[in-house]
Design a protein around this motif. Structure first.
Motif, PDB file in Angstrom:
ATOM      1  N   ILE B  37      36.396 -28.409 -30.416  1.00 24.48           N
ATOM      2  CA  ILE B  37      36.117 -28.183 -32.016  1.00 24.48           C
ATOM      3  C   ILE B  37      37.194 -28.150 -32.797  1.00 24.48           C
ATOM      4  CG2 ILE B  37      34.890 -26.795 -33.538  1.00 24.48           C
ATOM      5  CD1 ILE B  37      32.954 -26.200 -31.290  1.00 24.48           C
ATOM      6  N   ALA B  38      38.139 -27.115 -32.185  1.00 28.09           N
ATOM      7  CA  ALA B  38      39.504 -27.065 -33.126  1.00 28.09           C
ATOM      8  C   ALA B  38      40.114 -28.163 -33.101  1.00 28.09           C
ATOM      9  CB  ALA B  38      40.242 -26.029 -32.209  1.00 28.09           C
ATOM     10  N   ASP B  39      40.578 -28.827 -32.211  1.00 23.50           N
ATOM     11  CA  ASP B  39      41.158 -30.358 -32.515  1.00 23.50           C
ATOM     12  C   ASP B  39      40.435 -31.060 -33.437  1.00 23.50           C
ATOM     13  OD1 ASP B  39      42.963 -29.366 -30.453  1.00 23.50           O
ATOM     14  OD2 ASP B  39      42.111 -31.013 -29.033  1.00 23.50           O
ATOM     15  N   ALA B  40      39.287 -31.194 -33.403  1.00 20.25           N
ATOM     16  CA  ALA B  40      38.578 -32.070 -34.294  1.00 20.25           C
ATOM     17  C   ALA B  40      38.574 -31.491 -35.683  1.00 20.25           C
ATOM     18  CB  ALA B  40      37.243 -32.304 -34.087  1.00 20.25           C
ATOM     19  N   ALA B  41      38.691 -30.301 -35.793  1.00 22.74           N
ATOM     20  CA  ALA B  41      38.422 -29.614 -37.320  1.00 22.74           C
ATOM     21  C   ALA B  41      40.015 -29.492 -37.751  1.00 22.74           C
ATOM     22  CB  ALA B  41      37.883 -28.283 -36.872  1.00 22.74           C
ATOM     23  N   GLY B  42      41.107 -29.627 -36.972  1.00 19.88           N
ATOM     24  CA  GLY B  42      42.322 -29.490 -37.369  1.00 19.88           C
ATOM     25  C   GLY B  42      42.848 -28.077 -37.366  1.00 19.88           C
ATOM     26  N   LEU B  43      42.685 -27.264 -36.474  1.00 17.18           N
ATOM     27  CA  LEU B  43      43.342 -26.146 -36.338  1.00 17.18           C
ATOM     28  C   LEU B  43      43.263 -25.796 -34.736  1.00 17.18           C
ATOM     29  CD1 LEU B  43      40.289 -24.879 -35.646  1.00 17.18           C
ATOM     30  CD2 LEU B  43      40.516 -23.615 -37.924  1.00 17.18           C
ATOM     31  N   LYS B  44      43.739 -24.545 -34.530  1.00 19.75           N
ATOM     32  CA  LYS B  44      43.599 -23.907 -33.066  1.00 19.75           C
ATOM     33  C   LYS B  44      42.736 -23.172 -32.691  1.00 19.75           C
ATOM     34  CE  LYS B  44      47.677 -25.904 -32.537  1.00 19.75           C
ATOM     35  NZ  LYS B  44      47.969 -27.100 -31.774  1.00 19.75           N
ATOM     36  N   ALA B  45      42.273 -23.175 -31.424  1.00 18.55           N
ATOM     37  CA  ALA B  45      41.137 -22.691 -30.871  1.00 18.55           C
ATOM     38  C   ALA B  45      40.995 -21.105 -31.351  1.00 18.55           C
ATOM     39  CB  ALA B  45      40.946 -22.934 -29.328  1.00 18.55           C
ATOM     40  N   GLY B  46      41.993 -20.379 -31.162  1.00 20.80           N
ATOM     41  CA  GLY B  46      41.837 -18.926 -31.510  1.00 20.80           C
ATOM     42  C   GLY B  46      41.548 -18.727 -32.886  1.00 20.80           C
ATOM     43  N   SER B  47      41.927 -19.575 -34.058  1.00 25.79           N
ATOM     44  CA  SER B  47      41.616 -19.439 -35.320  1.00 25.79           C
ATOM     45  C   SER B  47      40.085 -19.622 -35.618  1.00 25.79           C
ATOM     46  CB  SER B  47      42.518 -20.455 -36.101  1.00 25.79           C
ATOM     47  OG  SER B  47      43.660 -20.306 -35.506  1.00 25.79           O
ATOM     48  N   ILE B  48      39.409 -20.206 -34.724  1.00 28.14           N
ATOM     49  CA  ILE B  48      38.112 -20.238 -35.096  1.00 28.14           C
ATOM     50  C   ILE B  48      37.393 -18.903 -35.321  1.00 28.14           C
ATOM     51  CG2 ILE B  48      35.647 -20.950 -34.311  1.00 28.14           C
ATOM     52  CD1 ILE B  48      37.237 -23.350 -32.892  1.00 28.14           C
ATOM     53  N   TYR B  49      37.989 -17.905 -34.485  1.00 31.88           N
ATOM     54  CA  TYR B  49      37.271 -16.441 -34.755  1.00 31.88           C
ATOM     55  C   TYR B  49      37.660 -15.924 -36.020  1.00 31.88           C
ATOM     56  CZ  TYR B  49      35.926 -16.917 -29.887  1.00 31.88           C
ATOM     57  OH  TYR B  49      35.261 -17.488 -28.581  1.00 31.88           O
ATOM     58  N   TYR B  50      38.521 -16.421 -36.730  1.00 33.35           N
ATOM     59  CA  TYR B  50      38.382 -15.893 -38.118  1.00 33.35           C
ATOM     60  C   TYR B  50      37.215 -16.275 -38.845  1.00 33.35           C
ATOM     61  CZ  TYR B  50      40.277 -15.175 -42.698  1.00 33.35           C
ATOM     62  OH  TYR B  50      40.229 -14.499 -44.139  1.00 33.35           O
ATOM     63  N   HIS B  51      36.603 -17.382 -38.698  1.00 34.01           N
ATOM     64  CA  HIS B  51      35.444 -17.857 -39.310  1.00 34.01           C
ATOM     65  C   HIS B  51      34.190 -17.513 -38.705  1.00 34.01           C
ATOM     66  CE1 HIS B  51      37.830 -20.057 -41.968  1.00 34.01           C
ATOM     67  NE2 HIS B  51      38.730 -20.459 -40.933  1.00 34.01           N
ATOM     68  N   PHE B  52      34.210 -17.576 -37.397  1.00 33.55           N
ATOM     69  CA  PHE B  52      32.796 -17.371 -36.641  1.00 33.55           C
ATOM     70  C   PHE B  52      33.081 -16.081 -35.544  1.00 33.55           C
ATOM     71  CE2 PHE B  52      32.746 -21.418 -38.209  1.00 33.55           C
ATOM     72  CZ  PHE B  52      31.415 -21.526 -38.648  1.00 33.55           C
ATOM     73  N   PRO B  53      32.302 -15.382 -35.217  1.00 36.65           N
ATOM     74  CA  PRO B  53      32.350 -14.354 -34.093  1.00 36.65           C
ATOM     75  C   PRO B  53      32.152 -14.817 -32.756  1.00 36.65           C
ATOM     76  CG  PRO B  53      30.201 -14.088 -35.241  1.00 36.65           C
ATOM     77  CD  PRO B  53      30.894 -15.269 -35.872  1.00 36.65           C
ATOM     78  N   SER B  54      31.535 -16.038 -32.356  1.00 35.81           N
ATOM     79  CA  SER B  54      31.464 -16.529 -31.292  1.00 35.81           C
ATOM     80  C   SER B  54      30.794 -17.872 -31.143  1.00 35.81           C
ATOM     81  CB  SER B  54      30.433 -15.786 -30.482  1.00 35.81           C
ATOM     82  OG  SER B  54      29.296 -15.991 -30.651  1.00 35.81           O
ATOM     83  N   LYS B  55      31.220 -18.553 -30.095  1.00 35.73           N
ATOM     84  CA  LYS B  55      30.793 -20.166 -29.963  1.00 35.73           C
ATOM     85  C   LYS B  55      29.223 -19.966 -30.276  1.00 35.73           C
ATOM     86  CE  LYS B  55      30.219 -23.947 -26.594  1.00 35.73           C
ATOM     87  NZ  LYS B  55      30.167 -24.191 -25.253  1.00 35.73           N
ATOM     88  N   ASP B  56      28.244 -19.083 -29.808  1.00 36.56           N
ATOM     89  CA  ASP B  56      27.020 -18.896 -29.751  1.00 36.56           C
ATOM     90  C   ASP B  56      26.587 -18.922 -31.445  1.00 36.56           C
ATOM     91  OD1 ASP B  56      26.988 -19.243 -27.288  1.00 36.56           O
ATOM     92  OD2 ASP B  56      25.777 -17.397 -27.016  1.00 36.56           O
ATOM     93  N   HIS B  57      27.295 -18.162 -32.024  1.00 36.93           N
ATOM     94  CA  HIS B  57      27.059 -18.131 -33.668  1.00 36.93           C
ATOM     95  C   HIS B  57      27.082 -19.439 -34.306  1.00 36.93           C
ATOM     96  CE1 HIS B  57      27.175 -13.856 -32.988  1.00 36.93           C
ATOM     97  NE2 HIS B  57      26.547 -13.554 -34.098  1.00 36.93           N
ATOM     98  N   ILE B  58      28.053 -20.076 -34.138  1.00 36.25           N
ATOM     99  CA  ILE B  58      28.433 -21.452 -34.345  1.00 36.25           C
ATOM    100  C   ILE B  58      27.241 -22.438 -34.254  1.00 36.25           C
ATOM    101  CG2 ILE B  58      29.941 -23.320 -34.354  1.00 36.25           C
ATOM    102  CD1 ILE B  58      32.080 -22.034 -33.597  1.00 36.25           C
ATOM    103  N   THR B  59      26.849 -22.371 -32.925  1.00 34.52           N
ATOM    104  CA  THR B  59      25.566 -23.119 -32.540  1.00 34.52           C
ATOM    105  C   THR B  59      24.435 -22.790 -32.980  1.00 34.52           C
ATOM    106  OG1 THR B  59      26.779 -23.156 -30.121  1.00 34.52           O
ATOM    107  CG2 THR B  59      24.419 -23.651 -30.219  1.00 34.52           C
TER     108      THR B  59
END
Lengths: 201, 201
Positions: B37-59
Motif C-alpha cells: 500500500i505504501a509503495d503504491a501511495a508514495g510513502l513508507k509503511a510506517g508512515s501509514i500509522y500517522y493516518h490510520f491506527p491499523s490495517k484493519d481500520h483501513i480495510t
DNA sequence: AATTCTGCCTAACATTTGTTAGGTCTCGTC
DNA sequence: GACGAGACCTAACAAATGTTAGGCAGAATT
C-alpha cells in the motif's frame, strides 16, 4: 514418543488434502498456512513435504478436484435426467446438482470457487483445462435445452450461463442461507430461465 | 533528504485508501500488505500509522465505502427512473447502475465484494450496518416492481434478490468479460426477471 | 526568534510464513 | 538380528508481516 492414539491413518495424503480444502474454503489461499493444515490433518508442518512438493501443488490439486466434482455432479444429473424428462427438467436437475455439490458434498468445490481469483497466475494456469471443460458442460446443457425449443433460438446462452453460474456460486458468500431458501432459489432460478417459455411452447 | 518531486500530495490519506482499495480488490485481504500500500501511495509503511491506527481500520473504511458507493448508485438510478418510467425500466436501471458501479467507478466496490468473506469476524461486524442498508434498497426496488404487477404477487423476492446480486457480483470473478458482454448480461437478466410477465400485463 | 505541530522517515521489534536438513521410530525383508 | 525404506518429527532458515519508537525537516503559531 509417538502418541498411541495416532494409529497411522490409512491415507495421510488424503487427510492433508481434506484439511487444506476445508481451510482454503473457509479462509482463502493466503490465510491458509501449512501449519494450520498440519494441525488439522494431525501431523507437523514439515512432514507435509513428504507428500507434496509445495503449498502450491496442494492448492492446484484441490482447485482441480473441486471443479471436477461439480463437473461430474452436473454431468451425471444431466445424463440421468436426459432419459425421459423434458428439457426444463434437465436444466432443473443440472441446477440442483450444481448447488448441491457446492454446499453439501465437499470443501473442495467451495475452495476452488472462492480461491481461484485470489491465487497466483502460476496456479491458475494449472487449472485452466478443468475449468474450460466445466464451462463446456454447462454450455452443452444450455444448447440442448435451446434445441428443444424451451429457450428462444436467439437467447444469449453466454449470459444465461453467467446468470446461472453467478447465482449458484454466489450462495457460498451467504453463510446464513437455510436449506429451504436454497431450494426456493433453485425453483425460482430454473423457472425463470425456462419457466415462462416452456409454458408457451 | 526528502525528494523534491514528492511535493506533498494534497490528501495523502485518500491516496492511501485508493491504493489499499486497489490492492484489496486485486489480491485480497491477506495478500495486501502495508508495504505494498505504501509503495503504491508514495510513502513508507510506517508512515501509514500517522493516518490510520491499523490495517484493519483501513480495510473497514474501504469495505464500507465500497458498499455505500453501489448503494447510492442504485438508489440514484431508481429515483431518477421512478419519475415517468415503467417498473420494468426501473429494475433495468437499477441493474445497470449496480453493474456499472462494480466494474467502472472504483476499486472500493470490488474490494468490498471480494474481500468480505475472507476478512476477520471483527472487521465484518463493522460493516454489517452498511450492508444491511444495501440489502434493504434492493428489496425495496423489488417490492416496488412487484407492487406494480410486473412481478407476480407470489414471487420469491429473496430468491430474485439473490439471483440479481449473485449474477452481477459474479462478473468480478470473470476478468475476461468485455463491455459488450456486460451489456448483454444486463439485458438478459432484466428481461428474465420482468420481461415475460411485463409483456403479459 | 523560539516553539510547537504536521507529516513523514528510519530502523527496529516480534511473529509468522514456506521451506529444508537431518534425525528417529517402526516395519517388513533378507 | 542387520538393514533399508517408509512415514513422521525436530529445529532451524530466510523472508515477509503488522506494528512501534524515535528522529527530522518544514510550516504554523506564539
Amino acid at each position: 514418543m509417538p502418541d498411541a492414539s495416532a494409529i497411522q491413518q490409512p491415507d495421510m495424503r488424503r487427510r492433508i488434502l481434506d484439511a487444506a480444502a476445508f481451510l482454503l474454503a473457509e479462509n482463502g489461499y493466503k490465510a491458509t498456512t501449512l501449519r494450520g493444515i498440519a494441525d488439522a490433518a494431525g501431523l507437523k508442518a514439515g512432514s507435509i513435504y513428504y507428500h507434496f512438493p509445495s503449498k502450491d501443488h496442494i492448492t492446484v490439486e484441490i482447485l482441480n478436484e473441486g471443479v471436477a466434482q461439480v463437473s461430474s455432479a452436473v454431468k451425471e444429473a444431466v445424463t440421468d435426467a436426459s432419459a425421459e424428462k423434458s428439457s426444463a427438467e434437465i436444466l432443473h436437475a443440472a441446477i440442483e446438482a450444481h448447488l448441491t455439490a457446492l454446499t453439501e458434498h465437499s470443501s473442495y468445490t467451495r475452495a476452488s470457487i472462492r480461491c481461484f481469483s485470489m491465487v497466483s497466475e502460476g496456479i491458475r494456469k494449472e487449472t485452466v483445462e478443468v475449468r474450460r471443460a466445466f464451462d463446456a458442460i454447462w454450455l452443452d446443457v444450455l444448447r440442448v435445452v435451446q434445441a428443444t425449443g424451451a429457450l428462444p433460438a436467439d437467447a444469449d446462452l453466454k449470459s444465461l450461463h453467467l446468470i446461472i453460474l453467478g447465482t449458484l456460486n454466489w450462495t457460498l458468500e451467504c453463510h446464513g442461507a437455510t436449506e429451504k431458501e436454497k431450494r426456493a432459489l433453485v425453483e425460482t432460478l430454473s423457472s425463470l430461465v425456462v419457466g415462462p417459455n416452456a409454458a408457451i411452447l
